[in-house]
Design a protein around this motif. Structure first.
Motif, PDB file in Angstrom:
ATOM      1  N   GLY A 115      15.871   8.460 -44.360  1.00  0.00           N
ATOM      2  CA  GLY A 115      16.053   7.904 -45.747  1.00  0.00           C
ATOM      3  C   GLY A 115      17.464   7.861 -46.310  1.00  0.00           C
ATOM      4  N   VAL A 116      18.020   6.948 -46.606  1.00  0.00           N
ATOM      5  CA  VAL A 116      19.388   7.032 -47.291  1.00  0.00           C
ATOM      6  C   VAL A 116      19.233   6.553 -48.728  1.00  0.00           C
ATOM      7  N   ALA A 117      20.008   7.146 -49.744  1.00  0.00           N
ATOM      8  CA  ALA A 117      19.761   6.747 -51.114  1.00  0.00           C
ATOM      9  C   ALA A 117      20.124   5.386 -51.212  1.00  0.00           C
ATOM     10  N   VAL A 137      11.567   0.388 -43.272  1.00  0.00           N
ATOM     11  CA  VAL A 137      10.269   0.898 -43.738  1.00  0.00           C
ATOM     12  C   VAL A 137      10.113   0.352 -45.006  1.00  0.00           C
ATOM     13  N   GLY A 138      11.018   0.636 -46.076  1.00  0.00           N
ATOM     14  CA  GLY A 138      10.788   0.053 -47.328  1.00  0.00           C
ATOM     15  C   GLY A 138      11.571   1.168 -48.314  1.00  0.00           C
ATOM     16  N   THR A 139      11.213   1.048 -49.581  1.00  0.00           N
ATOM     17  CA  THR A 139      11.852   1.969 -50.579  1.00  0.00           C
ATOM     18  C   THR A 139      10.866   2.848 -51.062  1.00  0.00           C
ATOM     19  N   ARG A 198      16.010   4.250 -49.500  1.00  0.00           N
ATOM     20  CA  ARG A 198      15.613   3.089 -48.501  1.00  0.00           C
ATOM     21  C   ARG A 198      15.300   3.838 -47.112  1.00  0.00           C
ATOM     22  N   VAL A 199      14.130   3.424 -46.599  1.00  0.00           N
ATOM     23  CA  VAL A 199      13.634   4.316 -45.606  1.00  0.00           C
ATOM     24  C   VAL A 199      13.848   3.344 -44.235  1.00  0.00           C
TER      25      VAL A 199
END
Length: 287
Positions: free
Chosen positions: A5-7, A30-32, A45-46
């Motif tokens: 997961g990245v900011a 994957v989504g947020t 944001r994954v």
């Protein structure tokens, strides 16, 4: 597949380049989601990736100048053999500070993967008959599960008892099922004998009033339960109240939070909150 997961403030292009630089292969976005950390809620944001993710967040966070989390098999919190554990995400900040946050609880007894209160935006899932379903179940899902037989239905019922009906079956599905059921069922209550006569289609069956009353509450049909309670003679009311108290205490003792919440909601609508010792909001924490 493991996750990174990245900011959300970091662009997808920059995030992709950073992940590829450490040997990860991006499979899909994957989504947020939002994760609760000691520094507050952070939106990520994954990405589903292929490759080893252990230790990657510590490399990527200072590189992209924003929080990054990693989640994979190395972050199972608890003993997998116990069939009940949490799945964690290790969040690393650009200054090197890190923390592990539980984002899922996995119930190996019911095959339920339930997001914790530390995360927003993740869907709960349940494996039924070898197929993964998103929770809450839609009407089409329930019809499919029904075709699998009694064991599959019992699994759904148990999950609803543990996690709460509203988390396992969608509101729309419940309303449609109730509408269909009410069209086919006629109920006659005999307060003197303490039994309910149920005419369903061309079949007639009886049920103890106490059990029928509690079932209405667990199914969310509180208006019908209220109607039966208010029409009952004083002695029968006391008996129904006692049944409610006994089941409430049993649900608390057994950790059946779904049943406990259902009784608490019904007690307030029935004007029995004080009799059950409820004060203010529900005493049952969210699952």
């Amino acid at each position: 597949m493991p996750w990174i997961g990245v900011a959300e403030a970091v662009s997808e292009e920059e995030a992709r380049e950073a992940m590829e630089s450490v040997g990860l292969l991006l499979k899909k976005v994957v989504g947020t989601i939002e994760v609760r950390t000691e520094r507050g809620w952070i939106r990520f944001r994954v990405y589903e990736v292929e490759g080893g993710v252990e230790g990657v967040a510590e490399i990527l966070a200072p590189r992209v100048g924003a929080p990054v989390f990693e989640s994979g098999r190395h972050l199972i919190l608890g003993e997998a053999s116990a069939r009940l554990w949490d799945e964690g995400a290790k969040v690393v900040f650009p200054d090197g500070v890190s923390e592990v946050v539980a984002i899922f609880t996995f119930d190996g007894f019911l095959d339920v993967r339930m997001p914790t209160s530390n995360v927003r935006g993740l869907k709960a899932t349940m494996v039924i008959g070898g197929k993964i379903y998103e929770l809450p179940l839609k009407l089409s899902d329930l019809i499919e599960v029904y075709s699998m037989g009694k064991r599959a239905l019992e699994k759904v019922e148990k999950a609803a008892s543990v996690y709460g009906l509203e988390k396992v079956i969608s509101k729309e599905a419940l309303e449609e099922l109730r509408r269909r059921r009410e069209k086919r069922i006629r109920v006659e209550v005999d307060y003197e004998t303490g039994f309910v006569l149920i005419l369903e289609g061309g079949r007639i069956r009886t049920a103890p009033l106490r059990s029928f009353f509690l079932d209405l509450i667990y199914e969310g049909r509180v208006e019908k339960a209220k109607e039966i309670f208010e029409r009952a003679p004083e002695q029968v009311r006391r008996e129904l109240l006692e049944a409610l108290k006994e089941d409430y205490e049993a649900s608390k003792a057994m950790g059946l939070k779904g049943r406990q919440r259902a009784i608490e909601r019904a007690a307030k609508e029935l004007g029995l909150a004080e009799e059950l010792g409820l004060r203010g909001d529900s005493s049952c924490p969210s699952a």
